[in-house]
Structures are given as structure tokens and as C-alpha cells.
Motif scaffolding. Structure first.
Motif, PDB file in Angstrom:
ATOM      1  N   TYR A  58       0.814  -1.213   0.000  1.00  0.00           N
ATOM      2  CA  TYR A  58       0.000   0.000   0.000  1.00  0.00           C
ATOM      3  C   TYR A  58       0.854   1.273   0.000  1.00  0.00           C
ATOM      4  O   TYR A  58       0.321   2.379   0.038  1.00  0.00           O
ATOM      5  CB  TYR A  58      -0.963   0.005   1.194  1.00  0.00           C
ATOM      6  N   SER A 105       1.480  -3.925   9.932  1.00  0.00           N
ATOM      7  CA  SER A 105       0.868  -3.776   8.610  1.00  0.00           C
ATOM      8  C   SER A 105      -0.515  -3.159   8.755  1.00  0.00           C
ATOM      9  O   SER A 105      -1.298  -3.571   9.619  1.00  0.00           O
ATOM     10  CB  SER A 105       0.746  -5.139   7.930  1.00  0.00           C
ATOM     11  N   ASP A 107      -2.754  -3.377   6.464  1.00  0.00           N
ATOM     12  CA  ASP A 107      -3.688  -4.102   5.617  1.00  0.00           C
ATOM     13  C   ASP A 107      -3.969  -5.514   6.119  1.00  0.00           C
ATOM     14  O   ASP A 107      -4.570  -6.312   5.415  1.00  0.00           O
ATOM     15  CB  ASP A 107      -3.158  -4.167   4.183  1.00  0.00           C
ATOM     16  N   GLU A 108      -3.523  -5.818   7.340  1.00  0.00           N
ATOM     17  CA  GLU A 108      -3.784  -7.104   7.970  1.00  0.00           C
ATOM     18  C   GLU A 108      -4.275  -6.822   9.388  1.00  0.00           C
ATOM     19  O   GLU A 108      -3.848  -5.845  10.011  1.00  0.00           O
ATOM     20  CB  GLU A 108      -2.519  -7.958   7.991  1.00  0.00           C
ATOM     21  N   HIS A 316     -12.413   2.650   5.220  1.00  0.00           N
ATOM     22  CA  HIS A 316     -11.760   1.721   6.144  1.00  0.00           C
ATOM     23  C   HIS A 316     -12.720   0.591   6.484  1.00  0.00           C
ATOM     24  O   HIS A 316     -13.922   0.669   6.226  1.00  0.00           O
ATOM     25  CB  HIS A 316     -11.311   2.440   7.416  1.00  0.00           C
ATOM     26  N   GLN A 598      -4.205   2.912  -3.144  1.00  0.00           N
ATOM     27  CA  GLN A 598      -4.732   1.643  -2.633  1.00  0.00           C
ATOM     28  C   GLN A 598      -5.180   1.789  -1.185  1.00  0.00           C
ATOM     29  O   GLN A 598      -4.369   2.086  -0.311  1.00  0.00           O
ATOM     30  CB  GLN A 598      -3.680   0.546  -2.721  1.00  0.00           C
ATOM     31  N   THR A 600      -6.369   0.725   2.624  1.00  0.00           N
ATOM     32  CA  THR A 600      -5.986  -0.351   3.530  1.00  0.00           C
ATOM     33  C   THR A 600      -7.157  -0.674   4.453  1.00  0.00           C
ATOM     34  O   THR A 600      -8.130   0.083   4.532  1.00  0.00           O
ATOM     35  CB  THR A 600      -4.771   0.046   4.392  1.00  0.00           C
ATOM     36  N   ALA A 601      -7.045  -1.774   5.157  1.00  0.00           N
ATOM     37  CA  ALA A 601      -8.112  -2.182   6.073  1.00  0.00           C
ATOM     38  C   ALA A 601      -8.342  -1.134   7.155  1.00  0.00           C
ATOM     39  O   ALA A 601      -9.471  -0.887   7.577  1.00  0.00           O
ATOM     40  CB  ALA A 601      -7.772  -3.530   6.697  1.00  0.00           C
TER      41      ALA A 601
END
Length: 634
Positions: A58, A105, A107-108, A316, A598, A600-601
């Protein structure tokens, strides 16, 4: 915005360990641990990124370096030590100057990648964790980051630092050096999150603080290993950072595309109105808009119409968290759940939300709303019910039957809810006498509501005041006349740190992998621990057990069941009167600022802004054309 949130767990680990030790004794030799050094560690499953990943997916590895970004902060500061309880620290020091062993991270849900450490290692039970430091890791003064620095930092933070560090440290049985660049930490009780928590502890320079009173607040500039160093400090008014050109980690794949600004500046303002005016005038580069109506209707000022400022919405997938008025159960006024439910019934969110925000944003329905971790309507599912069953006699009403917040009314007074509130208050021993709600002894029900005049991370001070003003009017028919006390930031922190209030504006962001931090927010042990986030004074064996099950869950399904059960207990505990939340982050910013496309979570979360952003004008911007501060700061 800390923002970091992590789990607490208890399962059959003790039995497993005893069996393992027994077998080792019979065999007269230790069993193989089957642990292997790794570049990363995930709470569940395997890390997404391989050890040869070129950069975080990202991040923009081509982002240019240069330029300065300026932020506005409410209130003031008198300390550069965000790792201790005393003082009002500049929190940004902990973000830009100090580093942990591992990087999270975005995105996790909860995966860490080695930063200061070269490898991390743990066994299946996670009863220990070992780290090997990178040989090139350096503090900003050029000295190496050593095992001694790590051990001293962890021990000192756990014993003299802010209470948020104490819970995990209490579960450490030993921390020892095992080699020139390696150390091992043994844990005294089962908690599968502990290896990750150790990876997130900041590493400080032992030589700077050894022999000093670490718990004291201080304006001494900390030496860290992070990408920035403190440049200039005007106590209480501003703090600036400059990017360290000799930052040891500048060539790591993990940091490619990150830490792009040459300078970062934070100016402090008396209140949110002054902050916004500074942004409109061009003295601040970024503004996080908290009001949906304001976002839609009040962004027609010249900087926007000319294109110098643009509006961005960052999506998000994280939980809503909890935000609203917390009721302090340490106060005799709020010890009874019926009183707390009556106060919730009197809060006509439907009217307030429509009046102040146009009803655009949804209401927080539970602590983990907007995610898979949220309690579901109606009774708990079988997995949750099994976890809650041992506590059936003591859990709040609605835990097993189902619970929902009142729907509210389009008018100021929700009369149906007020009638139910009167009934509950009478059951709890409170009746209206001569127009005032009193108990059998004649003492009036007059809670003190404390507010921060500077607002908060998620709500402007003026908006919070408007919400409370409407609420106070709705309480009058019940004979309740609250005292509203508006404090400056320092006084507010001092009062809330020692829980000296009946009601207070409360905000707590929550992650996609809740764990040990939940004990600090609402675990029984934190209820009397000054400086904890357990403002409500939650003391519940069931809550403690769910936190324990969550941090010791071996599968994601077990973890989800435990958190949903926890969410159910907290929501039915009626500790907070929740307001609305935004499913997106609304950020207005200078047009020359850019961020990765991009999503992310976690969206706009610590590690996103300014870490991943960059200046389109890097290297070409004339600082003389941009004011460095606003006359209304301070």
C-alpha cells in the motif's frame, strides 16, 4: 488517535506446558520447540508478505522526498516523554522519534514485520519470544541499538512507564540476552498476543535515561532510532521534526515509500475553532473533518474554491469503536445499571443526530460495530452463548435475550423512553421530589459532566458542547440538573486520569484484532489504576474472561466468538451513551499533498498520515510562500 489495540488470552496452555515438561523429564532431554526465525509474526495464520517483498503493497515506492507538512493540535504540551503518566506530552514524539522492534501492517488485522529486529522467533504455544537485532540499527546520534537498550526499555517501561505498559510486563517472567544481538523473553502465563506486544514496545536509548527519574515529565529531547529527530520546540505552542538523512532504515524494503517529508510541524491551538481558521488561512496543511454536515456544507471558503485545498474520503474496514458520554460506575450515582439505562433512554440520539449532523452518519450500536467482530441482534450464537454461560447469573440484562439502543424520536423529548426511564429510576430508588430527582435520603441526582474545551480526536469541542446542551434539556423533565464543567486540556487529562468525574466525553478507537489493550480499557484490574482507559470503572469477571479467551484464541473463529461476547457484555453493561460514527475518514488537505491510491483495512490510522503521504512539490516548494504558524496558536 492510539493509537494501538491488542488481545489477552487464556486456554489450555498450562496443561499443555505441564505435559511437555513431564515428557521432557521422562526423556531426560528437552522437546524440540519447532520454532524457526522469521521476518514476521501474525496473530492468526501466516503473514501476507514474504521475506523478500520489495515494499509494503500500500506504499508508493516512487514517492518523492522533501517538503514540510504542518498539523494543528488542540491544547498544549509540557513534556517530550509520551511514555510516562506525568505531564501533558507531545504524543508525536513517540510516533516520529522512537521505534519498536517490529512494524505493523495496515492491511492485515494484526501482523508485524521486523524493523529493528532482523528475525523474530516463538513456539507454537507462544510461551516465549526471541528477537535478533539488525546489525545496522542505529540511534540518531550514530550509536548502535543494542540488546541492553531493548532490555532496559522493556523493563523500565513496564515498571516506571505509563500504566498501558504494565499489564503485558506483569506477564513476563524473564528477559535475557542470548547473544551479541539477540534476546529472549519468557512469559509467566498463557497469552498468545504477548510476542506481538513485545514487538511493538518502543526502544529507547538506555544511556540517555539511566540514573534519571524516568517517571518524571521532561522537556529533554529524546534520542531515538526513528526516521525523524526533534528540530525545534516551543513548549506548549509548537514542535517540529526534521527527517534524519542518516536514518539507519532508509534503505529497508519495509520503509520504501514511507517517511517522505523533510519536515513535520505541529502547532497547538486553544480550541478547534482556532485550528480550523488556521487551516482555512493556509497556516495548516491538513484538517480531519469530524462533522458530516459541515463537510457537506461549509467547505466553500476561498482555499477550496480556488483548488488550493481538496477534500478526500478515506474508506476503512475497522470497528466503530465507542464514543459518547461515559458514566463512572465508581460514583454512587451510576453504580446501578437501571440508572445508566435511564440515562441512555433520556438521550434522544435521533433528534440530536438530525439536528447537529443531518442524520448522515449512523449511530454506534455496539463497541465493535461496522465489523465482523460486532455482536449480532438478538440472542448470542451458540459459540458466544457457551462462553457466556458460566456467568449467566451475573451478566447484565439483555446479554442473553438481546439488547438494542432506543430508537428515539424526531422531537426533543422522546416521551416513551422518558416514561421508561422514570420507571427504572424509581426501581433504583430515585423519585422526583419538589421537581428534583432525589433518593430516599433526599440527596439530589446531580451528576457532574466534565468536558474538554479543546474537543477531542473525533469531535470538536463546540459540537460536544451542543450535544450536551441538548441532552441537559432532555433531562429536566426527569428532575435531573447536571453540572457541566468545561476544562482546559491539562485539567481534563488530570481529572480523567484519576477518574474524578461522574460523566465525561469518552472515545476509544478499536482495531481489527482486539487483545490485551482491552484489559486496560475495561478489565477489572485497570478499574482503580489511575491513567487507565477504564474511565467507566468496569469490574466484571465475565468481561475479564472474554478478554482472556480472545488473547488465547488459537483460531480466528475462536477469537471472533470471544470478542462478540465481549462486545455484548460491554454494550449491555450500559457504560457509555454512544453517538454516531463515520464509516469513512474525511480529510481536507493542501492540493499538493498526495497519498497512495490503494486503500488499507485500517484507513486513516496511525502509520498512514503522514507516514505514507508525500508532497507533489517536493524539492520545488518555496517555504517563504507558506506561513509557518498562525497568530491564534498557543
Amino acid at each position: 488517535m492510539k493509537i494501538t489495540r491488542f488481545p489477552d488470552v487464556f486456554c489450555g496452555f498450562r496443561v499443555m506446558r505441564v505435559l511437555a515438561l513431564g515428557l521432557a523429564t521422562v526423556a531426560a532431554m528437552p522437546l524440540p520447540s519447532r520454532a524457526e526465525p522469521s521476518h514476521a509474526l501474525a496473530m492468526f495464520g501466516k503473514p501476507v508478505l514474504a521475506d523478500n517483498a520489495a515494499f509494503l503493497p500500500y506504499a508508493n515506492p516512487e514517492a518523492p522526498k522533501g517538503g514540510t507538512i504542518r498539523f494543528a493540535e488542540p491544547g498544549s504540551f509540557d513534556s517530550l516523554k509520551p511514555w510516562v503518566l506525568k505531564g501533558s506530552p507531545a504524543w508525536s514524539v513517540g510516533v516520529h522519534v522512537a521505534e519498536p522492534l517490529m512494524l505493523r501492517s495496515l492491511d492485515e488485522p494484526f501482523t508485524l514485520y521486523c524493523l529493528l529486529c532482523e528475525t523474530v522467533e516463538t513456539n507454537h504455544q507462544r510461551s516465549w519470544v526471541a528477537f535478533t537485532l539488525r546489525p545496522e540499527a542505529r540511534f540518531s546520534d550514530g550509536s548502535p541499538v543494542t540488546v541492553e537498550d531493548v532490555i532496559w526499555s522493556f523493563r523500565t517501561l513496564g515498571t516506571e512507564g505509563h500504566p498501558r505498559y504494565a499489564g503485558a510486563w506483569a506477564k513476563v517472567s524473564s528477559i535475557t540476552r542470548t547473544g551479541e544481538r539477540s534476546l529472549r523473553i519468557e512469559f509467566s502465563e498463557p497469552d498468545r498476543e504477548l510476542p506481538l506486544l513485545m514487538g511493538l514496545r518502543p526502544v529507547l536509548k538506555k544511556a540517555q535515561w539511566q540514573g534519571k527519574d524516568f517517571a518524571a515529565s521532561s522537556l529533554e529531547v529524546p534520542v531515538g532510532s526513528g526516521p525523524y529527530v526533534v528540530d525545534r520546540v516551543d513548549p506548549g505552542r509548537s514542535i517540529s521534526y526534521r527527517r534524519n538523512p542518516d536514518y539507519w532504515g532508509r534503505d529497508l524494503p519495509l520503509t520504501r515509500g514511507m517517511y517522505n517529508f523533510d519536515g513535520i510541524r505541529y502547532d497547538y491551538f486553544a480550541d478547534s475553532n482556532a485550528m480550523f481558521e488556521a487551516f482555512k488561512a493556509g497556516a495548516v496543511d491538513v484538517w480531519r473533518e469530524l462533522g458530516a454536515v459541515k463537510w457537506a456544507t461549509e467547505y466553500s471558503f476561498p482555499a477550496v474554491t480556488s483548488g488550493r485545498v481538496v477534500k478526500s474520503e478515506i474508506p476503512h474496514r475497522r470497528p466503530s469503536g465507542i464514543m459518547g458520554l461515559a458514566m463512572n460506575t465508581r460514583s454512587p450515582l451510576f453504580a446501578d445499571w437501571r440508572v445508566r439505562q435511564a440515562m441512555i433512554l433520556a438521550f434522544n440520539h435521533r433528534f440530536i443526530n438530525q439536528t447537529l449532523t443531518g442524520g448522515i452518519d449512523p449511530r454506534i450500536s455496539s463497541y465493535f460495530a461496522n465489523s465482523e467482530l460486532a455482536m449480532r441482534p438478538g440472542p448470542p450464537d451458540p459459540a458466544e452463548a457457551a462462553l457466556l454461560a458460566p456467568f449467566a447469573a451475573e451478566v447484565p440484562p439483555g446479554t442473553f435475550e438481546g439488547y438494542a439502543l432506543p430508537e428515539g424520536s424526531d422531537r426533543l423529548l422522546d416521551r416513551a423512553s422518558l416514561r421508561e426511564a422514570v420507571r427504572l429510576l424509581a426501581e433504583a430508588g430515585w423519585t422526583v421530589q419538589e421537581g428534583v430527582l432525589k433518593n430516599a435520603e433526599g440527596a439530589p441526582f446531580a451528576p457532574e459532566i466534565v468536558l474538554n474545551q479543546s474537543g477531542s480526536a473525533m469531535r470538536a469541542g463546540s459540537e460536544v458542547q451542543q450535544i450536551v446542551d441538548i441532552y441537559v434539556e432532555a433531562l429536566r423533565p426527569l428532575g435531573i440538573q447536571p453540572r457541566v464543567t468545561v476544562l482546559d486540556s491539562a485539567q481534563y487529562v488530570e481529572r480523567t486520569n484519576r477518574f474524578a468525574f461522574d460523566m465525561a466525553w469518552y472515545e476509544r478507537g478499536l482495531s481489527l484484532s482486539p487483545g490485551n489493550e482491552q484489559a486496560l480499557y475495561w478489565g477489572s484490574a485497570s478499574a482503580d489504576q489511575q491513567g487507565s482507559r477504564n474511565w467507566m470503572g468496569v469490574r466484571s469477571a465475565a468481561v475479564d474472561a472474554m478478554i482472556g479467551r480472545a488473547v488465547n484464541a488459537e483460531t480466528e473463529a475462536e477469537h471472533v466468538a470471544a470478542i462478540r461476547a465481549l462486545d455484548r457484555l460491554l454494550t449491555t453493561g450500559r457504560y457509555v451513551i454512544p453517538v454516531s460514527y463515520s464509516p469513512v475518514s474525511r480529510i481536507a488537505h493542501a492540493a499538493w499533498l498526495r497519498y497512495p491510491a490503494q486503500p488499507t483495512a485500517y484507513g486513516d490510522w496511525p502509520g498512514f498520515l503522514p507516514d505514507l503521504w508525500w508532497s507533489e512539490q517536493a524539492g520545488t516548494q518555496d517555504p517563504a510562500q507558506r506561513p509557518s504558524s498562525s497568530p491564534s496558536s498557543g
